[in-house]
Write an enzyme that holds these catalytic residues in place. Structure first.
Site, PDB file in Angstrom:
ATOM      1  N   SER A   7      42.917 -48.345  64.946  1.00 35.76           N
ATOM      2  CA  SER A   7      41.710 -49.076  65.353  1.00 35.76           C
ATOM      3  C   SER A   7      40.899 -49.471  64.126  1.00 35.76           C
ATOM      4  O   SER A   7      40.977 -48.818  63.084  1.00 35.76           O
ATOM      5  CB  SER A   7      40.826 -48.200  66.242  1.00 35.76           C
ATOM      6  N   ASP A   8      40.121 -50.551  64.268  1.00 36.88           N
ATOM      7  CA  ASP A   8      39.078 -50.782  63.272  1.00 36.88           C
ATOM      8  C   ASP A   8      38.070 -49.645  63.442  1.00 36.88           C
ATOM      9  O   ASP A   8      38.092 -48.922  64.443  1.00 36.88           O
ATOM     10  CB  ASP A   8      38.423 -52.154  63.470  1.00 36.88           C
ATOM     11  N   TRP A   9      37.217 -49.459  62.456  1.00 33.92           N
ATOM     12  CA  TRP A   9      36.348 -48.280  62.427  1.00 33.92           C
ATOM     13  C   TRP A   9      35.300 -48.336  63.549  1.00 33.92           C
ATOM     14  O   TRP A   9      34.471 -49.227  63.583  1.00 33.92           O
ATOM     15  CB  TRP A   9      35.701 -48.172  61.044  1.00 33.92           C
TER      16      TRP A   9
END
Length: 747
Positions: free
Chosen positions: A278-280
């Site tokens: 995932s992106d952060w």
């Protein structure tokens, strides 16, 4: 290839050699032309599956789930007792990010984490050179290995949909074909060094404004033809080991839990075998995210055990909502990629090196090929130094450093040569440099834009000039034989987390340029920026105009070498420079930035496709860039008149250097079909080659276009279809400078 390899570092030569030898799917290239290799990556192996299954059978539920989420800022949890290491990630579109603390964003304060600052993605795209992309990947891969990293959170290959995009400098291009042809060699080069590429941000993440929640609506044909090709090539050709899910929603579902994008397209259609990260802080559910294709949740705003795939997931398994078999599937994917890059299982892993002279030279080569010459009246450039005793160097950008600028991943580097330093390094000591800052980089603190709140209000600049600074600049220009203004932008103004408000040049630079050119007609303007700006007036006022980028550790030396003629510029714009913002498709259709929803109303007509189809004149077209020499294209021909669906169209053309200096020209191949039964762009890029031609000499260039590249996505049939009939193949040196046309028929 032989004549080009002389200039590559030994490590890169070896990487190229092994790439060709091991992957042997490299297409043969004409020995008499500068050919682009076909780079192919290595499949993720299943050789260790029995060993992996045994490891999983020995793990507790808590140990398994520890591998599915961040356990520090940039790593998941390993299982020490079983010899499973953490999967160690690093940010790094511009080079390996400095080491930060395990549980917060504060720098770790190390003295051994200085790295090479590489040119930004826009600069790499401006080289139009796949070999440079491979050099970039291999060089950066060695730096990651020196820092003991397993995964690079890069490259970012989203489309440049709006010139205002805060990450335009980092993304490569407005064209899906150029994007994929540079992404693939970069990923292959990186992964040859036993480092995973994490290709981002999948997908349709084309604005910073409301990126955390905006729901992107794209019709299926546009999705397939424009926004997915670079990702598809990353998976199918480069065999990327990892993909990063984006923040935004797509058709109502967040992309880190989007079954259509992560399962149906990425895994089922394209056969992706790697891990989805995932992106952060881009995850919004537990069972749904896991079931819909996410493997690792990363982020920062809360304790690691409170992530959706941490304690909540343990509870979901214990309650029977998620099966342990589902957990095992994701753990197995992670273990496979750890074995793939030799972080586990023995096998000699690629050696690393960081901030070496060889790597600075890699950065230099990319930077030198990225610089674009936009205007050169009366051969004002290269600068002739006969009789020149003094040069005025004007502008804050002459001394501005960008490696650590902005919000997002920067690089801690010991070397960032500024334009002023570059000129000092290259000019004879007899020439006096009169430096004046000219304009001040200032922001309205009240409206600087809250970086935590992703908006389109960007940093608000103070554009009133300082009278004393202007006076100093005008005096310097008056009292010098030549003036060079370093103008444009910087990475504090163009930054992740905000899109720009408009295209105006910040800090009052237009007025400064007006006054300096009035004081000294022999004024050269150098723009340093990652995205288009309104430079209509600047373009008219200056005799010579150069476009450079956030161009890496050696950027200033590369720029000085272009200005002084040691390097003949060969960069080409990877996007269209509009005359005004409303000419750009997302703005012409009033479909940026949207509110909670953004509908891509321009459809397939992104970038030059819009300008060329709608007959809108750009300020500088896609693919444009001048040289210090002149070129002619001659003897353009295709190897056949008619082609079957599985054929490859082979086009040859002689590139003649009709000037007095050696130079490189990019031959661009566009295709069009005037009698098509479907809506099409006026033309589409389907091939390009950079040819290195001696003064007075000629090189035969061959460009291969698989007939399948002519396909459009048939939504009703859910497949790619090549429409039979006549096609025009156009050869030129920009989208608006077509020199030759060839008619072919597809059966």
């Amino acid at each position: 290839m032989k004549n080009k390899m002389i200039f590559l570092s030994a490590a890169v030569v070896f990487a190229l050699f092994t790439s060709c030898k091991n992957d042997a799917k490299t297409e043969a290239s004409n020995s008499d032309s500068a050919q682009t290799e076909e780079y192919v990556g290595k499949e993720i192996s299943t050789d260790h599956d029995a060993e992996i299954d045994k490891l999983i059978s020995q793990m507790t539920l808590e140990e398994k789930i520890g591998m599915l989420h961040g356990n520090s800022m940039f790593a998941n949890a390993g299982v020490k007792r079983l010899g499973i290491p953490e999967l160690k990630m690093a940010d790094g579109p511009l080079g390996v990010r400095e080491e930060i603390s395990r549980d917060n964003w504060a720098p770790a304060g190390l003295t051994n984490d200085f790295a090479t600052y590489y040119p930004a993605g826009g600069a790499l795209a401006a080289t139009w050179n796949a070999e440079m992309a491979h050099t970039f990947g291999a060089s950066l891969g060695e730096e990651l290995r020196a820092r003991d990293k397993d995964m690079l959170l890069s490259p970012a290959i989203n489309m440049v949909r709006t010139p205002l995009g805060g990450r335009t400098y980092e993304y490569m291009s407005e064209d899906p074909f150029l994007n994929k042809k540079l992404s693939v060699p970069l990923i292959v080069g990186l992964q040859e060094k036993d480092v995973m590429a994490c290709v981002k941000h999948y997908a349709a993440n084309n604005q910073e404004t409301n990126r955390d929640f905006v729901d992107v609506q794209i019709d299926e044909r546009t999705l397939r033809e424009i926004y997915l090709p670079a990702f598809e090539a990353s998976v199918k050709e480069a065999k990327a080991y990892s993909i990063m899910g984006a923040y935004n929603k797509f058709r109502g579902e967040y992309l880190c839990e989007n079954d259509y994008m992560l399962n149906k397209i990425l895994r089922d259609e394209w056969g992706f075998k790697g891990v989805v990260v995932s992106d952060w802080a881009a995850v919004h559910s537990t069972a749904k995210a896991l079931k819909n294709g996410l493997d690792i949740e990363m982020g920062t705003p809360k304790p690691f055990n409170e992530f959706f795939l941490a304690d909540k997931l343990i509870a979901a398994v214990k309650s029977g909502e998620v099966s342990e078999k589902e957990i095992d599937l994701h753990v197995k994917r992670i273990l496979r990629v750890l074995f793939q890059v030799k972080a586990m299982g023995g096998g000699e892993r690629a050696k690393g090196s960081i901030a070496t002279e060889a790597h600075y030279q890699d950065a230099y080569k990319i930077a030198a090929e990225a610089i674009v010459l936009l205007k050169n009246d009366n051969n004002a450039l290269p600068l002739k130094l006969d009789g020149v005793k003094s040069i005025a160097v004007i502008g804050n950008n002459a001394t501005k450093k960008n490696a650590l600028g902005g919000f997002g991943a920067g690089v801690k580097t010991k070397r960032e040569v500024t334009p002023l330093e570059g000129l000092k390094n290259r000019l004879p000591s007899s020439i006096k440099i009169n430096y004046a800052e000219g304009y001040l980089e200032r922001y309205d603190e009240k409206n600087k834009g809250n970086l935590g709140n992703i908006t389109s209000t960007g940093p608000v600049t103070i554009d009133k000039l300082d009278d004393a600074k202007v006076q100093e600049a005008v005096e310097a220009a008056k009292n010098s034989d030549v003036a060079i203004i370093f103008a444009g932008s910087n990475r504090d103004y163009e930054t992740e987390a905000s899109d720009r408000r408009d295209l105006h040049l910040p800090f009052g630079q237009e007025e400064l340029i007006r006054k300096v050119t009035a004081a000294n007609p022999k004024t050269i303007v150098v723009m340093i920026a990652g995205a288009p700006f309104d430079i209509n007036e600047v373009s008219q006022k200056s005799s010579a105009l150069v476009w450079s980028w956030f161009n890496g550790s050696e950027g200033g030396n590369a720029l000085a070498d272009v200005i002084l003629g040691k390097v003949n510029p060969s960069g080409k714009l990877p996007w269209t420079m509009p005359k005004q913002l409303k000419d750009s498709p997302a703005h012409a259709t009033n479909s940026f930035p949207g509110d909670k929803t953004v509908n891509y109303a321009e459809g397939i007509l992104i970038g030059y496709r819009w300008f060329d189809t709608k007959n809108v004149a750009p300020l500088y077209p896609f693919g444009y860039g001048l040289s210090y020499t002149t070129f002619a294209l001659d003897n353009a021909k295709a190897n056949k008149e008619a082609y079957a669906q599985n054929d490859v169209i082979e086009v040859t053309v002689d590139v003649k250097n009709t000037g007095k200096v050696d130079g490189k020209e990019v031959v661009q191949l566009y295709t069009s079909k005037s009698d098509s039964k479907i809506t099409r762009a006026a033309q589409e890029l389907k091939g390009f080659k950079k040819a290195d031609v001696k003064a007075g000499g000629s090189e035969k260039v061959t460009i291969k276009v698989p007939v399948k590249e002519l396909a459009y996505y048939d939504v009703a049939a859910k497949k790619w279809t090549v429409e039979p009939g006549k096609y025009t193949i156009k050869l030129g040196t920009s989208s608006r400078d077509i020199k030759k046309e060839i008619q072919v028929t597809v059966k």
